[in-house]
Design an enzyme around this catalytic site. Structure first.
Site, PDB file in Angstrom:
ATOM      1  N   GLY A 135       0.800  -1.212   0.000  1.00 38.44           N
ATOM      2  CA  GLY A 135       0.000   0.000   0.000  1.00 38.44           C
ATOM      3  C   GLY A 135       0.841   1.273   0.000  1.00 38.44           C
ATOM      4  O   GLY A 135       2.065   1.252   0.168  1.00 38.44           O
ATOM      5  N   HIS A 136       0.159   2.393  -0.139  1.00 37.40           N
ATOM      6  CA  HIS A 136       0.800   3.705  -0.262  1.00 37.40           C
ATOM      7  C   HIS A 136       1.696   4.022   0.945  1.00 37.40           C
ATOM      8  O   HIS A 136       1.379   3.689   2.091  1.00 37.40           O
ATOM      9  CB  HIS A 136      -0.260   4.795  -0.411  1.00 37.40           C
ATOM     10  N   ASP A 137       2.823   4.643   0.656  1.00 34.94           N
ATOM     11  CA  ASP A 137       3.753   5.143   1.676  1.00 34.94           C
ATOM     12  C   ASP A 137       4.354   4.046   2.551  1.00 34.94           C
ATOM     13  O   ASP A 137       4.938   4.345   3.598  1.00 34.94           O
ATOM     14  CB  ASP A 137       3.069   6.191   2.565  1.00 34.94           C
TER      15      ASP A 137
END
Length: 229
Positions: free
Chosen positions: A153-155
């Site tokens: 997922g993001h980041d």
């Protein structure tokens, strides 16, 4: 040095060897063929392995070329894919491959999206297999292994040497320390931090932070034993 069982390509391609003669070695060989089918890139020379049982064997027609010591002595430049599933064992192999003639390419299945707008930072020597999904603003350190069908997922941050087995999932803003190992179908939820060297067992779900150097299993994941760092 033995001659590759595969014919030399018509046009110059980058020479590549695989370190690791087990099942993952064969899967990485498959990945390299998939990359070449999409865009001819690699001339696969053969494989190396320190296990005595590998000597004299062939890996899908590729010759055995020797041990880590032989690889360090091989003429270069030479690209090396380290196909060792255990985070700790893979780090030990990389530490032994000290020749400046060796480099570690990042191998990405052609079906995995890695567009500039995703803002991915990928270290040398990563292996990203078929079916993986990486969203945006993700950082992978050196020699990170993403086996089949993993999602990131993001980041999220995965430090050097992390290993994700098939269909492991890492939520947004999660942080995996160096050498973390996620078993098949293991999940790390959003913003959870996993300490360096920790193993999250198959199917386990980390809903809160886990310290370094332990094994955790179950849903939610519970620590069952510590490790020696």
């Amino acid at each position: 040095m033995p001659v590759s069982a595969y014919p030399a390509p018509a046009a110059p391609l980058a020479p590549l060897v695989i370190f690791g003669a087990g099942g993952l070695g064969r899967e990485v060989l498959m990945l390299v063929h998939q990359i070449n089918a999409a865009a001819p890139t690699w001339h696969i020379m053969g494989f190396y392995d320190d296990a005595p049982s590998a000597a004299g064997a062939a890996l899908h027609g590729l010759p055995y070329l020797g041990t880590a010591a032989d690889l360090n002595a091989a003429p270069g430049p030479l690209h090396v894919a380290v196909a060792v599933g255990s985070s700790r064992s893979r780090a030990a192999v990389v530490a032994r491959l000290t020749s400046p003639r060796l480099s570690f390419p990042t191998l990405i299945h052609p079906g995995v999206a890695c567009a500039p707008y995703q803002r991915l930072q990928l270290g040398a020597g990563c292996i990203i297999s078929q079916g993986c999904i990486l969203t945006c603003d993700i950082t992978l350190g050196r020699h990170v292994l993403l086996n089949l069908g993993c999602t990131i997922g993001h980041d999220a941050v995965l430090e050097d040497g992390c290993s994700l087995m098939p269909h492991a999932n890492v939520g947004g803003e999660a942080h995996l320390g160096a050498g973390v190992y996620l078993g098949t179908n293991a999940t790390v939820l959003h913003q959870v931090r996993i300490g360096a060297g920790t193993i999250l067992g198959a199917g386990a779900v980390a809903i809160r932070d886990l310290p370094a150097h332990c094994t955790a299993v179950g849903v939610p994941a519970q620590i069952i034993k510590p490790h020696v760092a």
